[in-house]
Design a protein around this motif. Structure first.
Motif, PDB file in Angstrom:
ATOM      1  N   ALA A  85       5.556 -11.842  -9.338  1.00 19.50           N
ATOM      2  CA  ALA A  85       5.980 -13.069 -10.016  1.00 19.50           C
ATOM      3  C   ALA A  85       7.484 -13.095 -10.296  1.00 19.50           C
ATOM      4  CB  ALA A  85       5.205 -13.241 -11.323  1.00 19.50           C
ATOM      5  N   ASN A  86       8.123 -11.927 -10.386  1.00 15.13           N
ATOM      6  CA  ASN A  86       9.570 -11.867 -10.629  1.00 15.13           C
ATOM      7  C   ASN A  86      10.369 -11.635  -9.353  1.00 15.13           C
ATOM      8  OD1 ASN A  86       9.430 -12.360 -13.344  1.00 15.13           O
ATOM      9  ND2 ASN A  86       9.498 -10.215 -13.951  1.00 15.13           N
ATOM     10  N   HIS A  87       9.734 -11.762  -8.222  1.00 16.72           N
ATOM     11  CA  HIS A  87      10.418 -11.577  -6.941  1.00 16.72           C
ATOM     12  C   HIS A  87      11.514 -12.628  -6.775  1.00 16.72           C
ATOM     13  CE1 HIS A  87      10.988 -11.306  -2.580  1.00 16.72           C
ATOM     14  NE2 HIS A  87      10.335 -10.165  -2.609  1.00 16.72           N
ATOM     15  N   TYR A 119      13.407  -7.651   2.545  1.00 18.30           N
ATOM     16  CA  TYR A 119      12.476  -6.958   1.646  1.00 18.30           C
ATOM     17  C   TYR A 119      11.494  -6.090   2.437  1.00 18.30           C
ATOM     18  CZ  TYR A 119      14.411 -10.655  -1.216  1.00 18.30           C
ATOM     19  OH  TYR A 119      15.291 -11.494  -1.864  1.00 18.30           O
ATOM     20  N   PRO A 120      10.970  -5.024   1.810  1.00 18.84           N
ATOM     21  CA  PRO A 120      10.044  -4.136   2.520  1.00 18.84           C
ATOM     22  C   PRO A 120       8.677  -4.778   2.773  1.00 18.84           C
ATOM     23  CG  PRO A 120      10.394  -3.375   0.264  1.00 18.84           C
ATOM     24  CD  PRO A 120      11.345  -4.501   0.485  1.00 18.84           C
ATOM     25  N   LYS A 121       8.212  -4.627   3.991  1.00 16.29           N
ATOM     26  CA  LYS A 121       6.893  -5.125   4.391  1.00 16.29           C
ATOM     27  C   LYS A 121       5.864  -4.029   4.140  1.00 16.29           C
ATOM     28  CE  LYS A 121       4.349  -6.628   8.533  1.00 16.29           C
ATOM     29  NZ  LYS A 121       4.464  -6.831   9.994  1.00 16.29           N
ATOM     30  N   ASP A 175      -4.083   2.317  -0.090  1.00 21.29           N
ATOM     31  CA  ASP A 175      -4.987   1.664  -1.032  1.00 21.29           C
ATOM     32  C   ASP A 175      -4.327   0.455  -1.674  1.00 21.29           C
ATOM     33  OD1 ASP A 175      -3.994   2.527  -3.987  1.00 21.29           O
ATOM     34  OD2 ASP A 175      -3.692   4.186  -2.598  1.00 21.29           O
ATOM     35  N   ARG A 176      -5.176  -0.397  -2.219  1.00 19.12           N
ATOM     36  CA  ARG A 176      -4.725  -1.671  -2.772  1.00 19.12           C
ATOM     37  C   ARG A 176      -3.862  -1.490  -4.017  1.00 19.12           C
ATOM     38  NH1 ARG A 176      -8.376  -5.342  -5.261  1.00 19.12           N
ATOM     39  NH2 ARG A 176     -10.032  -4.003  -4.473  1.00 19.12           N
ATOM     40  N   ALA A 177      -4.206  -0.541  -4.877  1.00 25.85           N
ATOM     41  CA  ALA A 177      -3.444  -0.328  -6.106  1.00 25.85           C
ATOM     42  C   ALA A 177      -1.998   0.058  -5.791  1.00 25.85           C
ATOM     43  CB  ALA A 177      -4.103   0.740  -6.965  1.00 25.85           C
ATOM     44  N   THR A 178      -1.824   0.946  -4.821  1.00 25.57           N
ATOM     45  CA  THR A 178      -0.474   1.353  -4.429  1.00 25.57           C
ATOM     46  C   THR A 178       0.295   0.188  -3.857  1.00 25.57           C
ATOM     47  OG1 THR A 178      -1.218   3.615  -3.966  1.00 25.57           O
ATOM     48  CG2 THR A 178       0.845   2.922  -2.963  1.00 25.57           C
ATOM     49  N   LEU A 179      -0.369  -0.618  -3.042  1.00 28.74           N
ATOM     50  CA  LEU A 179       0.308  -1.771  -2.451  1.00 28.74           C
ATOM     51  C   LEU A 179       0.826  -2.709  -3.539  1.00 28.74           C
ATOM     52  CD1 LEU A 179      -0.577  -3.729   0.688  1.00 28.74           C
ATOM     53  CD2 LEU A 179      -0.353  -5.021  -1.422  1.00 28.74           C
ATOM     54  N   PHE A 180      -0.018  -3.003  -4.537  1.00 28.25           N
ATOM     55  CA  PHE A 180       0.422  -3.904  -5.603  1.00 28.25           C
ATOM     56  C   PHE A 180       1.536  -3.287  -6.439  1.00 28.25           C
ATOM     57  CE2 PHE A 180      -3.874  -6.173  -5.371  1.00 28.25           C
ATOM     58  CZ  PHE A 180      -3.330  -7.228  -4.663  1.00 28.25           C
ATOM     59  N   ASN A 181       1.495  -1.976  -6.653  1.00 30.77           N
ATOM     60  CA  ASN A 181       2.573  -1.318  -7.395  1.00 30.77           C
ATOM     61  C   ASN A 181       3.903  -1.438  -6.652  1.00 30.77           C
ATOM     62  OD1 ASN A 181       0.971  -0.503  -9.534  1.00 30.77           O
ATOM     63  ND2 ASN A 181       0.473   1.475  -8.623  1.00 30.77           N
ATOM     64  N   LEU A 182       3.861  -1.336  -5.324  1.00 29.28           N
ATOM     65  CA  LEU A 182       5.084  -1.458  -4.538  1.00 29.28           C
ATOM     66  C   LEU A 182       5.553  -2.903  -4.434  1.00 29.28           C
ATOM     67  CD1 LEU A 182       4.364   1.131  -1.696  1.00 29.28           C
ATOM     68  CD2 LEU A 182       5.825   1.397  -3.704  1.00 29.28           C
ATOM     69  N   GLY A 240       7.356  -2.875  -7.818  1.00 28.15           N
ATOM     70  CA  GLY A 240       8.478  -1.958  -7.991  1.00 28.15           C
ATOM     71  C   GLY A 240       9.603  -2.135  -7.001  1.00 28.15           C
ATOM     72  N   LEU A 241       9.305  -2.586  -5.765  1.00 23.60           N
ATOM     73  CA  LEU A 241      10.327  -2.661  -4.726  1.00 23.60           C
ATOM     74  C   LEU A 241      10.560  -4.075  -4.205  1.00 23.60           C
ATOM     75  CD1 LEU A 241       9.423   0.504  -2.585  1.00 23.60           C
ATOM     76  CD2 LEU A 241      11.301   0.239  -4.211  1.00 23.60           C
ATOM     77  N   ASP A 242      10.012  -5.082  -4.884  1.00 25.26           N
ATOM     78  CA  ASP A 242      10.097  -6.459  -4.372  1.00 25.26           C
ATOM     79  C   ASP A 242       9.548  -6.521  -2.945  1.00 25.26           C
ATOM     80  OD1 ASP A 242      11.100  -7.708  -6.629  1.00 25.26           O
ATOM     81  OD2 ASP A 242      13.188  -7.330  -6.092  1.00 25.26           O
ATOM     82  N   GLY A 243       8.463  -5.770  -2.706  1.00 26.24           N
ATOM     83  CA  GLY A 243       7.864  -5.774  -1.390  1.00 26.24           C
ATOM     84  C   GLY A 243       6.992  -7.002  -1.182  1.00 26.24           C
TER      85      GLY A 243
END
Length: 309
Positions: A179-181, A197-199, A230-237, A240-243
């Motif tokens: 949301a803050n991207h 941005y990272p894909k 995994d999905r949790a890691t994807l959402f964290n990135l 965290g990285l504007d991915g």
């Protein structure tokens, strides 16, 4: 050949290590190694490549394991049928790509039905594994997507295994971002917008063909790319990285929170999400009830675009 040997084979393949498998099976390492060697000698096939890094299935070993898993599944069914008092009843299993609505449907099915005992399975898996799980009856239902790009490859893979694909929905490609991207206020995004941005993509293991990727436009080359499992890691990135990740736009705010946006992506590709079943193994009533839950979950889930904070 003994059932125990097939169980040992499966555990070594799962762990990738004779040592780790022996610990999990409460066996000595020499005993497990000998059991595997005896199986290889009896069946006249090399099942594993052994190295200092561990034990990896050979191509013949992967094929052998496919048949072994079918035998083990039948043994499991026998135990369930005749030892039901000793273990929870396994009612059904689902294998799917990484979709929140699949989890939503699974939760609602178990909540809305008063099963006195059950042992259900829900796996978020790689594309190839979803197909193999249903083909080998490890799962009654699989959920995955196809597009114009991969449709023929997926169709061939299903036909070879006597599986059928039933569509659940069609969608235009979207992009998940935080949301803050910096692009959060855009009504629509292009690949050029996303270039800085990272894909983010889900790894597919040894079957890492573009045709088996979970993301549409998998052959699009990004300057920055991160593979996750995994999905949790994807959402964290994402946060965290504007991915970003390219997807169907279906999201469940109850499971994923309200801070992930689904933005339309300007492209000509289309996404079709559906479920796969085995042609020769009709779904039981619980499986049919889960399909209804899936259909309702798809209707409830839509691209969510909360305001940026």
């Amino acid at each position: 050949m003994r059932i125990e040997q097939l169980q040992y084979l499966s555990k070594v393949a799962e762990t990738g290590s004779i040592t780790q498998a022996a610990k999990a099976l409460y066996l000595s390492q020499p005993s497990l190694s000998n059991a595997i060697k005896e199986l290889e000698q009896e069946m006249e096939v090399q099942l594993f490549k052994r190295s200092k890094k561990g034990a990896m299935l050979t191509e013949a070993g992967e094929d052998f394991l496919t048949y072994a898993q079918q035998i083990l599944a039948q043994v499991d069914l026998l135990k369930t049928r005749y030892q039901e008092s000793e273990r929870p009843r396994r009612i059904f299993s689902v294998s799917a790509q990484h979709y929140a609505f699949v989890v939503d449907a699974f939760v609602r099915l178990l909540k809305e039905n008063s099963y006195p005992k059950y042992q259900a399975t829900l796996k978020e898996s790689r594309t190839y594994e979803v197909i193999e799980d249903v083909a080998n009856q490890r799962s009654e239902i699989g959920v995955l997507y196809r597009s114009r790009f991969n449709q023929q490859v997926i169709a061939n893979a299903l036909a070879e295994r006597d599986l059928s694909f039933t569509p659940l929905m069609q969608a235009e490609p979207h992009v998940f971002i935080y949301a803050n991207h910096p692009l959060a206020n855009c009504d629509q995004l292009t690949l050029d917008d996303l270039a800085p941005y990272p894909k983010l993509s889900y790894e597919q293991g040894v079957h890492n063909s573009f045709y088996y990727w979970e993301e549409v436009l998998a052959d699009h080359v990004a300057d920055k790319s991160i593979i996750v499992s995994d999905r949790a890691t994807l959402f964290n990135l994402l946060i965290g990285l504007d991915g970003y990740t390219i997807c169907s736009g279906i999201i469940n705010s109850d499971l994923n929170g309200g801070d992930i946006l689904a933005k339309p992506l300007a492209c000509e590709e289309a996404i079709e999400i559906g479920y796969i079943t085995h042609n020769f193994h009709p779904l039981n009533p619980i499986g049919q009830a889960y399909i209804q839950q899936l259909q309702e979950a798809v209707k409830r889930s839509a691209p969510i675009e909360p305001k940026a904070k």
